[in-house]
Design a protein around this motif. Structure first.
Motif, PDB file in Angstrom:
ATOM      1  N   HIS A 375      48.665   0.702  49.847  1.00  0.00           N
ATOM      2  CA  HIS A 375      48.260   2.013  49.328  1.00  0.00           C
ATOM      3  C   HIS A 375      48.309   2.989  50.492  1.00  0.00           C
ATOM      4  O   HIS A 375      47.987   2.625  51.611  1.00  0.00           O
ATOM      5  N   VAL A 376      48.704   4.251  50.215  1.00  0.00           N
ATOM      6  CA  VAL A 376      48.965   5.190  51.303  1.00  0.00           C
ATOM      7  C   VAL A 376      48.130   6.460  51.174  1.00  0.00           C
ATOM      8  O   VAL A 376      48.107   7.089  50.107  1.00  0.00           O
ATOM      9  N   LEU A 381      52.135  12.898  50.721  1.00  0.00           N
ATOM     10  CA  LEU A 381      52.191  12.430  49.328  1.00  0.00           C
ATOM     11  C   LEU A 381      53.000  13.417  48.493  1.00  0.00           C
ATOM     12  O   LEU A 381      52.871  14.640  48.675  1.00  0.00           O
ATOM     13  N   PHE A 382      53.815  12.897  47.598  1.00  0.00           N
ATOM     14  CA  PHE A 382      54.606  13.806  46.751  1.00  0.00           C
ATOM     15  C   PHE A 382      53.690  14.552  45.787  1.00  0.00           C
ATOM     16  O   PHE A 382      52.523  14.202  45.596  1.00  0.00           O
ATOM     17  N   LEU A 396      49.885   7.924  41.606  1.00  0.00           N
ATOM     18  CA  LEU A 396      48.873   8.593  42.440  1.00  0.00           C
ATOM     19  C   LEU A 396      47.506   8.267  41.858  1.00  0.00           C
ATOM     20  O   LEU A 396      47.079   8.872  40.874  1.00  0.00           O
ATOM     21  N   VAL A 397      46.824   7.309  42.458  1.00  0.00           N
ATOM     22  CA  VAL A 397      45.587   6.786  41.861  1.00  0.00           C
ATOM     23  C   VAL A 397      44.382   7.201  42.695  1.00  0.00           C
ATOM     24  O   VAL A 397      44.535   7.500  43.888  1.00  0.00           O
ATOM     25  N   GLY A 406      37.561  12.041  44.807  1.00  0.00           N
ATOM     26  CA  GLY A 406      38.588  12.690  43.990  1.00  0.00           C
ATOM     27  C   GLY A 406      39.949  12.663  44.651  1.00  0.00           C
ATOM     28  O   GLY A 406      40.952  13.037  44.058  1.00  0.00           O
ATOM     29  N   ARG A 407      40.006  12.138  45.897  1.00  0.00           N
ATOM     30  CA  ARG A 407      41.305  12.121  46.594  1.00  0.00           C
ATOM     31  C   ARG A 407      42.194  11.042  45.977  1.00  0.00           C
ATOM     32  O   ARG A 407      41.720  10.010  45.506  1.00  0.00           O
TER      33      ARG A 407
END
Ligand SMILES: Nc1ncnc2c1ncn2[C@@H]1O[C@H](COS(=O)(=O)NC(=O)C[C@H](N)c2cccc(Br)c2)[C@@H](O)[C@H]1O
Length: 533
Positions: A375-376, A381-382, A396-397, A406-407
């Motif tokens: 996980h990044v 992030l796109f 995008l979790v 919330g990130r």
């Protein structure tokens, strides 16, 4: 004054924008070479940073006069070239997301990209041969003197936006997603620039370097090469497609241009190693090649060792990461690889990003050797898949280690484990883990073992269905030229000596070459077609 009212102010040097980041070299050293490329009439031509900036602004002025607005998409169909770079930087200057596609793209795929992206304008190189772009998309061509319009874009109405910001879209890359519909990876200026800054921290390049780029423009590897070279004030050396198809022509182009850094997917090296090891050794002896950077797929250790032997003075850099974050890590590998190394390090994330392994239970995996999904966390992030919120939400979790914030983090679908040194080691894709008779088989392990068999230069394994319902393990191998076809019984014994019995292949298929995807990776989905009926 353009007919559509006052021009929006150009991207200001103090904010992240692909153009300001990449043309900084034009301010500091305008006479240095920015692009060294094959000239149309043969030979080479050099475009300096000053000239590249001038072409960029000429193109930006022409696009500006069309009244396009920040966010209006522009499809650019071309191979990598000084004019393609000027055109995409002109788009960046005006906040027009560019959608790069390669000339080889079949018409129906281009149609799908146009349906998906809804571009205002489609531009191809002046020697481009594409026809039949559907209305109401505007069409034109670009060359050293900027774009020439063929069909005006449909009227866009008054401009709604004032200027481009770092969170605006720089480009959309349409990947040939496994499902039919292509996914549009939407990347912001901030995403691209922050990744390029992170790579710069590793200090791999100097302004005297010449970066040979071999990826098609529709692959973000090509966009990386442009950013990597220009971001360091170095020279970009696009390798023409007709030089890539023949190892001798590829190697002679590298010598003619004085390339010091060669960027390519691992599979590009396979035919060069197989057919021209001597010429490759000469290039190595010339001492000009300082670095080999690869990405996109795991470099089979046996083939990497062979390349290292022929280019002893070069750094070997493993760049890992999905297009959804541009990439994540840039790792210099030991040269030579330690004997017996079955797996390559993908290191640790570049400054500004972080990789963590998460187990099936959603908890962090950090003891060495245990496998988890990467996980990044990253400013690269796109923004999401174009016009596809569902697929975006699956990738995008919420940060599993900080849900309340919330990130979001990117769930990559890639498996890795921590080595003793803290580096991560790649274990393949989660969706490519296969079972043989209930046992988990890592195809890379089978391939690595068989590729080490004398007289075999490459191996690709696949589990394919069988009429009795029990899937079978097939291995496709490229024998060294002049070697006898390998004996399946000898291969089986060789595998059994190192791996569990269920990893012994049921079928062995000698082939001349492996099928490749348009981006040059081994096309695993196409292997079943190679099985003799
Ligand atoms: N170095 C490796 N070892 C092993 N497996 C790799 C490596 N790099 C990827 N992959 C695999 O390829 C997947 C991703 O594919 S992709 O989205 O088409 N993008 C790519 O390949 C290209 C990638 N974005 C890239 C390449 C160069 C520069 C930049 Br900037 C970005 C990853 O999720 C991995 O499964």
């Amino acid at each position: 004054m353009s007919p559509f009212g006052p021009r929006p102010p150009r991207a200001h040097a103090s904010v992240d924008n692909l153009r300001t980041h990449l043309l900084d070299g034009a301010r500091t050293a305008p006479h240095r070479p920015a692009v060294i490329q094959a000239a149309p009439g043969g030979g080479l031509e050099t475009v300096t940073y000053g000239e590249l900036a001038a072409r960029t602004d000429r193109c930006a002025d022409a696009l500006d006069d069309l009244g396009l607005d920040v966010g209006d998409r522009v499809v650019i169909e071309s191979d990598t070239s000084a004019d393609a770079v000027a055109t995409l930087l002109a788009c960046a200057t005006l906040g027009l997301p560019f959608v790069p596609v390669s000339p080889g793209l079949p018409d129906e795929r281009l149609r799908a990209v146009i349906d998906g992206a809804g571009p205002a304008l489609y531009l191809q190189a002046e020697d481009g041969r594409r026809t039949g772009i559907p209305e109401p998309v505007g069409t034109g061509r670009f060359g050293p003197h900027g774009p020439t319009l063929e069909r005006a874009p449909a009227p866009r109405g008054p401009r709604r936006r004032r200027t481009v910001t770092p969170v605006d879209t720089a480009y959309i890359i349409f990947t040939s997603g496994t499902t039919g519909r292509p996914k549009g990876v939407t990347m912001s200026h901030r995403g691209v620039v922050s990744f390029l800054r992170g790579v710069q921290a590793s200090g791999f390049l100097t302004p005297r370097d010449r970066v040979a780029s071999t990826a098609p423009l529709q692959f973000d590897f090509a966009l990386f090469d442009i950013g990597f070279a220009l971001g360091h004030g170095a020279a970009l050396v696009p390798v023409p497609r007709d030089r890539l198809s023949w190892p001798r022509r590829f190697l002679s182009f590298l010598r003619e241009t004085g390339a010091t850094q060669i960027d390519a997917v691992p599979s590009l090296w396979r035919p060069v190693l197989r057919h021209e090891p001597g010429m490759l050794a000469e290039l190595g002896e010339s001492g000009t090649v300082r670095g080999v950077l690869f990405s996109g797929e795991a470099f089979p250790p046996a083939e990497l060792r062979h390349l290292q032997k022929l280019l002893p003075g070069a750094d070997f850099i493993n760049l890992y990461g999905p297009t959804e974050v541009m990439a994540i890590s840039v790792t210099r590998l030991p040269n030579p690889l330690p004997a017996g190394a079955e797996r390559l390090s993908i290191g640790t994330a570049v400054p500004g990003a972080e990789m963590t392994l998460i187990g099936p239970d959603g908890r962090i995996v950090d003891e060495p050797g245990r496998i988890g999904e990467i996980h990044v966390r990253s400013t690269s992030l796109f923004s999401g898949y174009w016009n596809d919120p569902q697929t975006t939400a699956a990738a995008l979790v919420p940060d599993p280690l900080d849900r309340a914030s919330g990130r979001l983090v990117l769930k990559t679908g890639d498996l890795a484990s921590h080595g003793p040194d803290g580096d991560l080691y790649f274990h393949g894709r989660a969706d490519s883990q296969v079972q043989i008779r209930g046992n988990r088989v890592e195809l890379g392990e089978v391939e690595g073992r068989i590729a080490a068999f004398p007289g075999i230069t490459g191996a690709v394994a696949a589990v394919l269905p069988h009429q009795d319902g029990e899937p079978r393990l097939h291995v496709f191998v490229t024998p060294a030229p002049g070697s006898p076809a390998p004996d399946p019984k000898e291969i089986a014994a060789f595998v059994r000596a190192a791996l569990p019995a269920y990893m012994v292949p049921h079928h062995l298929h000698p082939v001349d070459a492996f099928p490749l995807t348009p981006n040059g990776k081994v096309d695993r989905a196409a292997l079943s077609a190679l099985v003799p009926s």
